[in-house]
Motif scaffolding. Structure first.
Motif, PDB file in Angstrom:
ATOM      1  N   SER A   1       0.672  -1.311  -0.239  1.00 17.40           N
ATOM      2  CA  SER A   1      -0.050  -0.055  -0.016  1.00 17.40           C
ATOM      3  C   SER A   1       0.712   1.029  -0.456  1.00 17.40           C
ATOM      4  N   ASN A   2       1.762   1.101   0.180  1.00 19.19           N
ATOM      5  CA  ASN A   2       2.902   1.832   1.081  1.00 19.19           C
ATOM      6  C   ASN A   2       3.873   2.667  -0.199  1.00 19.19           C
ATOM      7  N   TYR A   3       3.820   2.034  -1.348  1.00 18.16           N
ATOM      8  CA  TYR A   3       4.066   2.050  -2.501  1.00 18.16           C
ATOM      9  C   TYR A   3       2.894   2.397  -4.181  1.00 18.16           C
ATOM     10  N   VAL A   4       2.103   1.759  -3.772  1.00 23.06           N
ATOM     11  CA  VAL A   4       1.333   1.609  -5.072  1.00 23.06           C
ATOM     12  C   VAL A   4       1.434   2.493  -5.987  1.00 23.06           C
ATOM     13  N   SER A   5       0.855   3.462  -4.968  1.00 21.36           N
ATOM     14  CA  SER A   5       0.032   4.651  -5.583  1.00 21.36           C
ATOM     15  C   SER A   5       1.413   5.374  -6.919  1.00 21.36           C
ATOM     16  N   GLN A   6       3.261   5.279  -6.494  1.00 26.27           N
ATOM     17  CA  GLN A   6       3.858   5.838  -6.956  1.00 26.27           C
ATOM     18  C   GLN A   6       4.418   4.686  -8.457  1.00 26.27           C
ATOM     19  N   VAL A   7       4.118   3.534  -7.751  1.00 26.26           N
ATOM     20  CA  VAL A   7       3.934   2.605  -9.191  1.00 26.26           C
ATOM     21  C   VAL A   7       2.441   3.135 -10.287  1.00 26.26           C
ATOM     22  N   ALA A   8       1.803   2.982  -9.586  1.00 29.06           N
ATOM     23  CA  ALA A   8       0.225   3.545 -10.794  1.00 29.06           C
ATOM     24  C   ALA A   8       0.601   4.886 -11.216  1.00 29.06           C
ATOM     25  N   GLU A   9       1.488   5.695 -10.841  1.00 33.12           N
ATOM     26  CA  GLU A   9       1.442   7.111 -11.607  1.00 33.12           C
ATOM     27  C   GLU A   9       2.075   6.725 -13.032  1.00 33.12           C
ATOM     28  N   ILE A  10       3.025   5.695 -13.385  1.00 34.79           N
ATOM     29  CA  ILE A  10       4.018   5.446 -14.327  1.00 34.79           C
ATOM     30  C   ILE A  10       2.646   5.563 -15.746  1.00 34.79           C
ATOM     31  N   SER A  11       2.854   5.731 -16.665  1.00 35.17           N
ATOM     32  CA  SER A  11       2.427   5.766 -17.899  1.00 35.17           C
ATOM     33  C   SER A  11       2.532   4.054 -18.057  1.00 35.17           C
ATOM     34  N   GLU A  12       3.585   3.610 -18.135  1.00 31.78           N
ATOM     35  CA  GLU A  12       3.896   2.235 -19.185  1.00 31.78           C
ATOM     36  C   GLU A  12       2.599   1.580 -18.080  1.00 31.78           C
ATOM     37  N   VAL A  13       3.202   1.910 -17.183  1.00 36.10           N
ATOM     38  CA  VAL A  13       1.967   0.278 -15.845  1.00 36.10           C
ATOM     39  C   VAL A  13       0.792   1.167 -16.451  1.00 36.10           C
ATOM     40  N   ARG A  14       0.224   2.458 -16.061  1.00 33.83           N
ATOM     41  CA  ARG A  14      -1.003   2.059 -16.483  1.00 33.83           C
ATOM     42  C   ARG A  14      -1.473   1.586 -17.985  1.00 33.83           C
ATOM     43  N   SER A  15      -0.793   2.373 -19.405  1.00 43.35           N
ATOM     44  CA  SER A  15      -1.510   1.609 -20.645  1.00 43.35           C
ATOM     45  C   SER A  15      -1.185   0.237 -20.683  1.00 43.35           C
ATOM     46  N   LYS A  16      -0.739  -0.823 -20.051  1.00 46.52           N
ATOM     47  CA  LYS A  16      -0.412  -2.731 -19.732  1.00 46.52           C
ATOM     48  C   LYS A  16      -1.689  -2.755 -19.435  1.00 46.52           C
ATOM     49  N   LEU A  17      -2.219  -2.495 -17.867  1.00 45.50           N
ATOM     50  CA  LEU A  17      -2.966  -2.600 -17.448  1.00 45.50           C
ATOM     51  C   LEU A  17      -4.437  -2.413 -17.617  1.00 45.50           C
ATOM     52  N   VAL A  18      -5.227  -1.222 -18.211  1.00 46.74           N
ATOM     53  CA  VAL A  18      -5.716  -0.484 -19.003  1.00 46.74           C
ATOM     54  C   VAL A  18      -5.857  -1.581 -20.189  1.00 46.74           C
ATOM     55  N   GLU A  19      -5.652  -1.688 -20.300  1.00 46.93           N
ATOM     56  CA  GLU A  19      -5.343  -2.271 -22.295  1.00 46.93           C
ATOM     57  C   GLU A  19      -5.785  -3.800 -21.800  1.00 46.93           C
ATOM     58  N   GLN A  20      -5.713  -4.510 -20.480  1.00 50.10           N
ATOM     59  CA  GLN A  20      -6.058  -6.107 -19.537  1.00 50.10           C
ATOM     60  C   GLN A  20      -7.380  -5.125 -19.599  1.00 50.10           C
ATOM     61  N   GLN A  21      -7.768  -4.276 -18.906  1.00 45.51           N
ATOM     62  CA  GLN A  21      -9.385  -4.130 -18.094  1.00 45.51           C
ATOM     63  C   GLN A  21     -10.001  -4.968 -19.392  1.00 45.51           C
ATOM     64  N   GLN A  22     -10.590  -3.659 -20.329  1.00 45.95           N
ATOM     65  CA  GLN A  22     -10.838  -3.644 -21.224  1.00 45.95           C
ATOM     66  C   GLN A  22     -11.100  -3.968 -22.048  1.00 45.95           C
ATOM     67  N   GLU A  23     -10.373  -5.626 -22.279  1.00 46.23           N
ATOM     68  CA  GLU A  23      -9.926  -6.196 -22.948  1.00 46.23           C
ATOM     69  C   GLU A  23     -11.250  -7.502 -21.718  1.00 46.23           C
ATOM     70  N   MET A  24     -10.989  -7.491 -20.627  1.00 42.82           N
ATOM     71  CA  MET A  24     -11.923  -8.715 -19.790  1.00 42.82           C
ATOM     72  C   MET A  24     -12.991  -7.612 -19.934  1.00 42.82           C
ATOM     73  N   GLY A  25     -13.174  -6.512 -20.400  1.00 44.68           N
ATOM     74  CA  GLY A  25     -14.744  -6.301 -20.172  1.00 44.68           C
ATOM     75  C   GLY A  25     -15.272  -5.892 -21.563  1.00 44.68           C
ATOM     76  N   LYS A  26     -14.731  -6.549 -22.989  1.00 49.06           N
ATOM     77  CA  LYS A  26     -15.243  -5.895 -23.774  1.00 49.06           C
ATOM     78  C   LYS A  26     -16.928  -6.809 -24.101  1.00 49.06           C
ATOM     79  N   ASN A  27     -16.777  -7.612 -23.772  1.00 54.68           N
ATOM     80  CA  ASN A  27     -18.417  -8.220 -23.607  1.00 54.68           C
ATOM     81  C   ASN A  27     -19.493  -8.821 -22.704  1.00 54.68           C
ATOM     82  N   LYS A  28     -18.995  -7.008 -22.010  1.00 56.67           N
ATOM     83  CA  LYS A  28     -19.771  -6.034 -20.446  1.00 56.67           C
ATOM     84  C   LYS A  28     -20.628  -7.268 -19.872  1.00 56.67           C
TER      85      LYS A  28
END
Ligand code: C5P
Length: 225
Positions: free
Chosen positions: A100-127
């Protein structure tokens, strides 16, 4: 029956995951805790020695992103999915105060976000999905059928998180938890990439003023399928 997408965003420890799990269970939908994904990447960075007290090797973390495999596996005994990092169940490790103490610093990194967002969109593509996080209604699913934004006073939230951690036997003080909650809120709302902000069309709930049951019923009334 029509399937919809439900986005739940808000500050840390506002009861997002409790509500999301209940909704998913009620509707027979998939529940995705996106915070678990950011936590798993953080755990990976800690294990590899990329992050620690006073240092953070962002370059190495970004370079090793392709080797990080995140998978949710449904655990029927628990009734929800658990996080697997490179085939290992890390559900317990990702909930510690250290992560918890480090996670927000990791979540600031754009490369991390784009990788995870892509996976999240894939998981939700069928609603048929309930996803909780910080940027679900704004970035991941800007066209979500229902967007909820949850708030609660920092004190209420810290108390909730403190009780959770205590139950798990984590040796933390209340002050440490409160500090962590406030720090994460600050970083999450001030970062450049996808800051935590209420989507224009999100419906706000203040969790410190209404009961869980009341809230669940109010949200159900907003769902027209
Ligand atoms: O939801 P949880 O408190 O487990 O999330 C941990 C952290 O992950 C947040 O404080 C935030 O920094 C990051 N996060 C994010 N975007 C999301 C979900 C979580 O930046 N969609």
């Amino acid at each position: 029956k029509k399937k919809i997408t439900i986005a739940i965003d808000g500050y840390s420890s506002t009861g997002k995951s409790t509500l999301a799990k209940e909704l998913a269970h009620h509707l027979g939908y998939v529940y995705v805790d996106t915070g678990a994904m950011y936590r798993a990447v953080t755990l990976y960075a800690m294990q590899k020695g990329f992050i620690g007290i006073g240092f953070f090797d962002i370059k190495s973390l970004v370079a090793s992103l392709p080797t990080i495999k995140l998978v949710f596996k449904f655990n029927p005994d628990l009734g929800f999915a658990e996080m697997y990092l490179n085939d290992l169940n890390v559900e317990k490790e990702i909930r510690t105060i250290e992560v918890s103490n480090y996670v927000s610093q990791v979540a600031e990194i754009s490369e991390v976000r784009s990788k995870l967002v892509e996976q999240q969109q894939e998981m939700g593509k069928n609603k048929g999905i309930v996803m909780d996080g910080r940027d679900i209604g704004t970035i991941v699913f800007p066209n979500a059928d229902l967007k909820i934004f949850m708030t609660a006073s920092p004190l209420t939230r810290a108390e909730r998180r403190f009780k959770e951690l205590q139950k798990k036997g984590d040796q933390v003080t209340f002050d440490e938890v409160l500090k962590n909650v406030e720090q994460r809120d600050y970083i999450d709302t001030h970062r450049e990439d996808s800051p935590l902000v209420k989507a224009k069309d999100a419906i706000e709930f203040d969790n410190s003023t209404i009961s869980k049951q009341e809230q669940f019923e109010k949200v159900l009334k907003l769902i027209h399928i």
